[in-house]
Motif scaffolding. Structure first.
Motif, PDB file in Angstrom:
ATOM      1  N   TYR A  30       0.798  -1.220   0.000  1.00 15.46           N
ATOM      2  CA  TYR A  30       0.000   0.000   0.000  1.00 15.46           C
ATOM      3  C   TYR A  30       0.835   1.276   0.000  1.00 15.46           C
ATOM      4  N   GLU A  31       2.152   1.164   0.071  1.00 20.32           N
ATOM      5  CA  GLU A  31       2.989   2.314   0.385  1.00 20.32           C
ATOM      6  C   GLU A  31       3.697   2.907  -0.828  1.00 20.32           C
ATOM      7  N   ASN A  32       3.885   4.227  -0.772  1.00 20.73           N
ATOM      8  CA  ASN A  32       4.829   4.934  -1.635  1.00 20.73           C
ATOM      9  C   ASN A  32       6.148   4.994  -0.858  1.00 20.73           C
ATOM     10  N   PRO A  33       7.159   4.242  -1.258  1.00 23.50           N
ATOM     11  CA  PRO A  33       8.371   4.146  -0.430  1.00 23.50           C
ATOM     12  C   PRO A  33       9.060   5.484  -0.172  1.00 23.50           C
ATOM     13  N   LEU A  34       9.024   6.399  -1.148  1.00 24.69           N
ATOM     14  CA  LEU A  34       9.714   7.671  -0.963  1.00 24.69           C
ATOM     15  C   LEU A  34       8.965   8.568   0.025  1.00 24.69           C
ATOM     16  N   TYR A  35       7.656   8.641  -0.115  1.00 21.05           N
ATOM     17  CA  TYR A  35       6.873   9.423   0.848  1.00 21.05           C
ATOM     18  C   TYR A  35       7.001   8.816   2.245  1.00 21.05           C
ATOM     19  N   MET A  36       7.076   7.497   2.297  1.00 21.41           N
ATOM     20  CA  MET A  36       7.214   6.808   3.576  1.00 21.41           C
ATOM     21  C   MET A  36       8.554   7.130   4.238  1.00 21.41           C
ATOM     22  N   VAL A  37       9.615   7.299   3.447  1.00 19.34           N
ATOM     23  CA  VAL A  37      10.911   7.716   3.999  1.00 19.34           C
ATOM     24  C   VAL A  37      10.770   9.061   4.699  1.00 19.34           C
ATOM     25  N   GLU A  38      10.040   9.982   4.084  1.00 19.28           N
ATOM     26  CA  GLU A  38       9.854  11.301   4.693  1.00 19.28           C
ATOM     27  C   GLU A  38       9.043  11.208   5.982  1.00 19.28           C
ATOM     28  N   ASP A  39       7.942  10.461   5.947  1.00 19.02           N
ATOM     29  CA  ASP A  39       7.107  10.288   7.140  1.00 19.02           C
ATOM     30  C   ASP A  39       7.901   9.636   8.274  1.00 19.02           C
ATOM     31  N   ALA A  40       8.614   8.568   7.945  1.00 19.32           N
ATOM     32  CA  ALA A  40       9.369   7.842   8.964  1.00 19.32           C
ATOM     33  C   ALA A  40      10.488   8.703   9.527  1.00 19.32           C
ATOM     34  N   GLY A  41      11.165   9.448   8.665  1.00 16.35           N
ATOM     35  CA  GLY A  41      12.228  10.333   9.148  1.00 16.35           C
ATOM     36  C   GLY A  41      11.695  11.373  10.117  1.00 16.35           C
ATOM     37  N   ALA A  42      10.541  11.963   9.803  1.00 21.90           N
ATOM     38  CA  ALA A  42       9.949  12.964  10.690  1.00 21.90           C
ATOM     39  C   ALA A  42       9.564  12.348  12.035  1.00 21.90           C
ATOM     40  N   ALA A  43       8.902  11.177  11.994  1.00 28.25           N
ATOM     41  CA  ALA A  43       8.487  10.521  13.243  1.00 28.25           C
ATOM     42  C   ALA A  43       9.695  10.140  14.087  1.00 28.25           C
ATOM     43  N   ASP A  44      10.771   9.702  13.441  1.00 26.83           N
ATOM     44  CA  ASP A  44      11.962   9.306  14.183  1.00 26.83           C
ATOM     45  C   ASP A  44      12.642  10.512  14.823  1.00 26.83           C
ATOM     46  N   LEU A  45      12.692  11.633  14.130  1.00 30.07           N
ATOM     47  CA  LEU A  45      13.293  12.837  14.698  1.00 30.07           C
ATOM     48  C   LEU A  45      12.467  13.375  15.859  1.00 30.07           C
ATOM     49  N   ILE A  46      11.142  13.325  15.718  1.00 28.68           N
ATOM     50  CA  ILE A  46      10.280  13.780  16.818  1.00 28.68           C
ATOM     51  C   ILE A  46      10.515  12.940  18.067  1.00 28.68           C
ATOM     52  N   SER A  47      10.714  11.629  17.885  1.00 31.31           N
ATOM     53  CA  SER A  47      10.933  10.735  19.034  1.00 31.31           C
ATOM     54  C   SER A  47      12.395  10.646  19.439  1.00 31.31           C
ATOM     55  N   GLU A  48      13.252  11.400  18.769  1.00 31.96           N
ATOM     56  CA  GLU A  48      14.689  11.421  19.056  1.00 31.96           C
ATOM     57  C   GLU A  48      15.308  10.027  18.923  1.00 31.96           C
ATOM     58  N   GLY A  49      14.967   9.370  17.798  1.00 27.73           N
ATOM     59  CA  GLY A  49      15.624   8.114  17.458  1.00 27.73           C
ATOM     60  C   GLY A  49      15.063   6.879  18.118  1.00 27.73           C
ATOM     61  N   ARG A  50      13.750   6.877  18.433  1.00 27.55           N
ATOM     62  CA  ARG A  50      13.168   5.710  19.105  1.00 27.55           C
ATOM     63  C   ARG A  50      12.263   4.878  18.206  1.00 27.55           C
ATOM     64  N   LEU A  51      12.193   5.218  16.915  1.00 21.37           N
ATOM     65  CA  LEU A  51      11.306   4.493  16.013  1.00 21.37           C
ATOM     66  C   LEU A  51      11.869   3.106  15.697  1.00 21.37           C
ATOM     67  N   GLN A  52      11.009   2.083  15.776  1.00 21.37           N
ATOM     68  CA  GLN A  52      11.334   0.703  15.407  1.00 21.37           C
ATOM     69  C   GLN A  52      10.240   0.263  14.436  1.00 21.37           C
ATOM     70  N   LEU A  53      10.537   0.344  13.151  1.00 19.17           N
ATOM     71  CA  LEU A  53       9.486   0.245  12.150  1.00 19.17           C
ATOM     72  C   LEU A  53       9.428  -1.151  11.546  1.00 19.17           C
ATOM     73  N   GLY A  54       8.336  -1.861  11.825  1.00 11.95           N
ATOM     74  CA  GLY A  54       8.106  -3.172  11.247  1.00 11.95           C
ATOM     75  C   GLY A  54       7.347  -3.065   9.947  1.00 11.95           C
ATOM     76  N   ILE A  55       7.884  -3.687   8.894  1.00  9.22           N
ATOM     77  CA  ILE A  55       7.242  -3.669   7.583  1.00  9.22           C
ATOM     78  C   ILE A  55       7.136  -5.104   7.078  1.00  9.22           C
ATOM     79  N   SER A  56       6.330  -5.314   6.043  1.00 13.10           N
ATOM     80  CA  SER A  56       6.213  -6.644   5.460  1.00 13.10           C
ATOM     81  C   SER A  56       5.551  -6.541   4.106  1.00 13.10           C
ATOM     82  N   ARG A  57       5.415  -7.677   3.436  1.00 10.79           N
ATOM     83  CA  ARG A  57       4.776  -7.684   2.116  1.00 10.79           C
ATOM     84  C   ARG A  57       3.261  -7.739   2.225  1.00 10.79           C
TER      85      ARG A  57
END
Length: 340
Positions: A84-111
């Motif tokens: 369901y994902e646009n990988p490039l837009y997801m990079v931006e979303d994930a980067g923002a969430a990780d910076l807000i949490s100061e590096g605490r994001l643990q992102l599980g993905i799958s097919r």
């Protein structure tokens, strides 16, 4: 010692016994639950992602809100369906969430897994390329996502930009250093666990997997984890991988616990088909008085192989009861098993 977190599917329904009757209830209670879980010493707050269902879907607003209101707890997903994902837009979303949490994001993905609708990813505008399956498409998007998380520039800059550009090719922003090492792959088979290791992802293994040899669930899952670790070592990665398993575990310490979950501990592994041509094995739930629970969990080989345990929770029962469920594990079970 183990990292211990919760995994919420984020259900809601207008049911008289539910504390989460609306999407707003579930989202706000998820934030409150993560804050309270951090206060009792839990290590992680993880959320499942489903589309076209009365469950949590787009994860990044929720993860960002939790990141802003907490300071220590890991925040993650288990898992995002990459079909369901646009990988490039997801990079931006994930980067923002990780910076807000100061590096605490643990992102599980799958097919992805079976879903509420037929080929829902088509409604999102995605089609497998000729000769591809939807699973192939999901894995290809995952590799693109991983590649762009590395922070290397790839886009040709406009010679007449609105704002000055740094020299060279441009990368996606915001870039969060280290996030690439905190991506997990949810594997339902031994082969995809090995593929995850080869591609430098941590491993998430849930309460079900494909039945590959007829053995009990926890043994099949332990075998999967060992194959993953062997493949990781063979690939020559420079860091230690992480591995999580999910379990439904309830310590029966009061009448309310026995009312809700007293019968669940009497079950065993079960078998079924999550896809028409795939036989799956579903791990049993654990529900018992603490002493009995400790004895049963000590025999679970997959938990022993993992460094992280995700406890599936009944989110519709509300924040207060779920904190009781989690606290009971931390107080009555974890210390005796060496998890704390």
């Amino acid at each position: 010692m183990k990292n211990i977190g919760f995994l919420s599917f984020g259900h809601w329904a207008d049911h008289p016994s539910y504390k989460a009757r609306t999407a707003s209830d579930t989202l706000l209670q998820s934030i409150d639950l993560a804050v309270a879980a951090e206060e009792i010493g839990l290590d992680g707050a993880y959320f499942r992602v489903h589309h076209f269902a009365r469950q949590l879907a787009s994860p990044f607003p929720l993860l960002s809100a939790i990141g802003a209101k907490t300071s220590k707890i890991e925040i993650g997903t288990g898992v995002i369906d990459m079909r369901y994902e646009n990988p490039l837009y997801m990079v931006e979303d994930a980067g923002a969430a990780d910076l807000i949490s100061e590096g605490r994001l643990q992102l599980g993905i799958s097919r992805g897994s079976p879903e509420q609708v037929v080929d829902g990813w088509r409604s999102f505008g995605y089609e497998p390329a000729e000769g591809e399956t939807d699973a192939d498409m999901g894995r290809k998007k995952a590799l693109e996502f991983l590649k762009r998380l590395d922070g290397e520039g790839f886009a040709e800059p406009n010679p007449f930009p609105m704002f000055p550009n740094p020299p060279g090719l441009l990368r996606l922003e915001p870039y969060s250093e280290g996030l690439r090492e905190r991506i997990w792959w949810g594997a339902a088979s031994n082969a995809t666990a090995v593929w995850a290791a080869e591609n430098g992802m941590n491993l998430q293994s849930s309460t079900l997997k494909y039945d590959e040899n007829g053995k009990p669930f926890h043994i099949q899952q332990a075998e999967q984890i060992r194959l993953y670790k062997e493949a990781w070592k063979k690939a020559g990665h420079q860091r230690e991988p992480r591995v999580s398993v999910s379990r439904s575990i309830f310590a029966l310490v009061n009448d309310q616990d026995r009312y809700y979950f007293g019968d669940q501990g009497k079950g065993s592994d079960s078998f079924g088909n999550i896809e028409s041509d795939k036989r799956a094995i579903f791990g049993k739930s654990y529900a018992a008085e603490p002493d009995k629970l400790i004895a049963e969990l000590a025999q679970d080989e997959a938990i022993q192989e993992a460094d992280t345990l995700l406890l599936t929770i009944p989110n519709t029962l509300g924040v207060e009861y779920n904190i009781h469920v989690l606290s009971s594990i931390l107080k009555h079970v974890a210390p005796e098993l060496g998890w704390r």
